[in-house]
Enzyme design. Structure first.
Site, mmCIF file in Angstrom:
data_model
loop_
_atom_site.group_PDB
_atom_site.id
_atom_site.type_symbol
_atom_site.label_atom_id
_atom_site.label_comp_id
_atom_site.label_asym_id
_atom_site.label_seq_id
_atom_site.Cartn_x
_atom_site.Cartn_y
_atom_site.Cartn_z
ATOM 1 N N CYS A 2 76.095 81.955 2.892
ATOM 2 C CA CYS A 2 74.920 82.731 3.271
ATOM 3 C C CYS A 2 75.086 83.197 4.716
ATOM 4 O O CYS A 2 75.846 82.620 5.475
ATOM 5 C CB CYS A 2 73.687 81.856 3.204
ATOM 6 S SG CYS A 2 73.504 81.063 1.604
ATOM 7 N N ASN A 100 71.568 78.298 5.997
ATOM 8 C CA ASN A 100 72.917 78.381 5.441
ATOM 9 C C ASN A 100 73.470 76.963 5.392
ATOM 10 O O ASN A 100 73.450 76.266 6.400
ATOM 11 C CB ASN A 100 73.795 79.251 6.355
ATOM 12 C CG ASN A 100 75.262 79.195 5.964
ATOM 13 O OD1 ASN A 100 75.600 79.074 4.797
ATOM 14 N ND2 ASN A 100 76.137 79.280 6.958
#
Ligand code: G6P
Length: 586
Positions: A2, A100
């Protein structure tokens, strides 16, 4: 993985965030979202798809406010759905986060929060961060104390940015990248400098176990004990902002075409580092070489050239496997870690294991500011510029050149290689792709491709099959030529294509025999060779060069073939489904 981003400044945040996310899309691209704070209210927009698609659907870039956060997702926990997309607001809606990484104890935390009355909208591990922050903020009423308490409860790997309704932004880093961009009147928080390079080239690479709080005109960086942490501002090479496709249809094509230049820049100005690496190699008890994906395939080549040209034994280790047999690593040895990004979690883990065993670490890396570069005793830069296409192309040939340079230093007599010559030969292949394009059309409807090579060409066959898989989604497999009769021959029939890597060197005759055996079973043969043969249904010519240069050269037509076959199949070569460029979770 991400990408996360945050903006705190005087400009409208949403368009800046969307632009940054677009540039970091290579990290994960199944969903995207943005949240901003305006007049003490947080508004979230998100959805599944790539940045441009979602933006045209929900206008991510039309949100009020000068503070905001954003995210592109690569699903780990929970399917690709609108609800699982980030940002995730807390139950009260007064805090929103982007994350993330992976929260390993999220189930435990979620159960606890649920028993206290919190509810969850998504299947993600990330949403627990938003609610723990809310819970801790309600107790402490202070952002610093809230972050400290929250990070003490989280287990796993993470970088997150949290936006509070009162307009404060905070971000914490634990084994996932997080960089602060320091602008004239604004701050950026980002997984990659590409998220803000358009606005500033002053960056603070946050240390692991640190967090930052942004308030009007100031920021403070603290460690997880709440103490002020040391930091330095680094000038980021503007070159990393140079991530535009130019006239090329895709980044992948551009990056393939950059190789005549990038191989000449690989390991440039690192004579001292190459010398130190060679010294370490000469004195080490054992030499291990590690990497993931394409970088691991470079490690396989390294083993072969070290033994062939320098008579030195080395052991390639797949980074993701080392944790299951850490005892392989003996002390007083060296680990050469190869990674384009320098952020692959498996590679960093392998480094950790080797360091525990007192090994010296040599990093071959493209991003000199990466975690790997910072962990290493010696770092050799690939210097190939940003590689955005998820499938590695130019970084692979740069890695090979650096490995060749090390071996050349170890035994100049044995390894004669002229990289200018290699560069020209690559240029020749790229000059006229018509034949490759024609061959790519034939691959459109097939479901299996095998790539056969012997000796040093076998690792290239593995890398070739990886490119085909990543870009075309066709099942592809590398076969060592001699093993054909020991199994793979059973798979050959007229539905199959086999690419034969067959330059005119010591492997040539045996490989040609394999090609004939395959052809006799009805499979179609694509020959990659400097010599024509009637056995090839399709011949992709490579220039005649010295034997040592072939591996660097022969991957080029296969990169091109994979790219053009991807176009035939209507897949997106830059962003293959389900993959991400930089896999920062395990
Ligand atoms: C991912 C990418 C691959 C890459 C591998 C290693 O799997 O999709 O293209 O080869 O990571 O990346 P690194 O940055 O460590 O070289």
């Amino acid at each position: 993985m991400c990408s996360i981003i945050g903006y705190y400044g005087n400009e409208t945040a949403a368009p800046i965030l969307v632009k940054g996310l677009k540039r970091m899309e290579y990290r994960g691209y199944d969903s995207v979202g943005v949240a901003t704070e305006n007049d003490n209210e947080i508004e979230v927009k998100k959805g599944t798809g790539k940045v441009n698609e979602v933006n045209s659907k929900v206008q991510l870039d039309v949100l009020p406010g000068k503070i905001g956060i954003g995210h592109t997702r690569w699903a780990t926990h929970g399917k690709v759905t609108d609800l699982n997309a980030h940002p995730h607001p807390s139950n009260s809606g007064k805090i929103a986060i982007v994350h993330n990484g992976i929260i390993e104890n999220f189930e435990e935390l979620k159960n606890q929060l649920e028993s206290e009355g919190y509810s969850f909208k998504s299947e993600t591990d990330s949403e627990v961060i938003a609610n723990i922050l809310q819970k801790n903020y309600e107790i402490t009423k202070d952002v610093k104390e809230t972050i400290l308490k929250t990070v003490s409860e989280l287990q796993g790997h993470y970088a997150f940015v949290a936006m509070f309704e009162n307009g404060q932004l905070a971000a914490a880093r634990f084994h996932e990248p997080l960089i602060i961009g320091v602008g004239q009147d604004d701050f950026f928080l980002s997984s990659d400098v590409l998220g803000f390079i358009e606005y500033t080239d002053d960056a603070i690479y946050m240390e692991n176990g640190n967090f930052v709080i942004l308030e009007k005109d100031k920021f403070q960086i603290l460690d997880f004990n709440g103490e002020h942490a040391k930091y330095g501002i680094t000038k980021v090479s503007k070159e990393f902002g140079d991530a535009y496709k130019g006239d090329y249809a895709h980044f992948t094509l551009k990056e393939i075409y950059e190789q005549p230049e990038t191989i000449l820049k690989a390991g440039e100005k690192t004579a001292d580092e190459i010398k130190s690496t060679a010294d370490y190699i000469r004195h080490a008890k054992n030499i291990y070489i590690t990497g993931s994906g394409t970088s691991y395939n470079s490690a396989l080549i390294a083993k072969q050239i070290l033994s062939k040209y320098a008579k030195i034994k080395a052991e390639p280790i797949m980074s993701s496997e080392l944790q299951f047999s850490p005892d392989i690593i003996e002390d007083n040895s060296i680990l050469i870690a190869i990674s384009q990004s320098g952020e692959s979690a498996d590679v960093l883990d392998a480094v950790k294991i080797a360091k525990k065993a007192n090994c010296k670490i040599i990093a071959i890396v493209n991003l000199l500011t990466s975690s790997l570069a910072r962990e290493a005793d010696v770092t050799i830069g690939m210097n190939c510029g940003p590689e955005i296409g998820v499938a590695a192309t130019k970084s692979f040939t740069s890695q090979l050149v650096i490995l060749y340079k090390i071996v050349k230093y170890l035994n100049e007599e044995n390894l004669k290689i002229d990289f200018n010559q290699t560069s020209q030969s690559i240029g020749k292949i790229l000059e006229n792709p018509t034949n490759v394009q024609k061959t790519a059309k034939e691959l459109k409807d097939i479901s299996d491709i095998y790539v056969l090579g012997r000796g040093i060409h076998y690792p290239i066959a593995i890398e070739a099959s990886l490119k085909l898989k990543e870009l075309t989604y066709i099942h592809a497999e590398g076969i060592p030529g001699g093993e054909l009769k020991h199994g793979p021959l059973a798979l050959m029939d007229d539905n199959v294509f086999v690419i034969i890597i067959n330059p005119n060197d010591s492997t040539y005759t045996d490989t040609l025999t394999s090609a004939r055996e395959i052809k006799a079973r009805g499979a179609k043969i694509i020959g990659i060779s400097d010599v024509q043969s009637d056995v090839y249904d399709y011949w992709i010519e490579i220039p005649k060069i010295s034997e040592s240069e072939f591996p660097i050269l022969e991957i080029i037509p296969i990169q091109l073939l994979s790219y053009y076959a991807a176009l035939e199949k209507d897949t997106d070569p830059d962003y293959p489904r389900n993959l991400a460029k930089s896999v920062t979770v395990k």
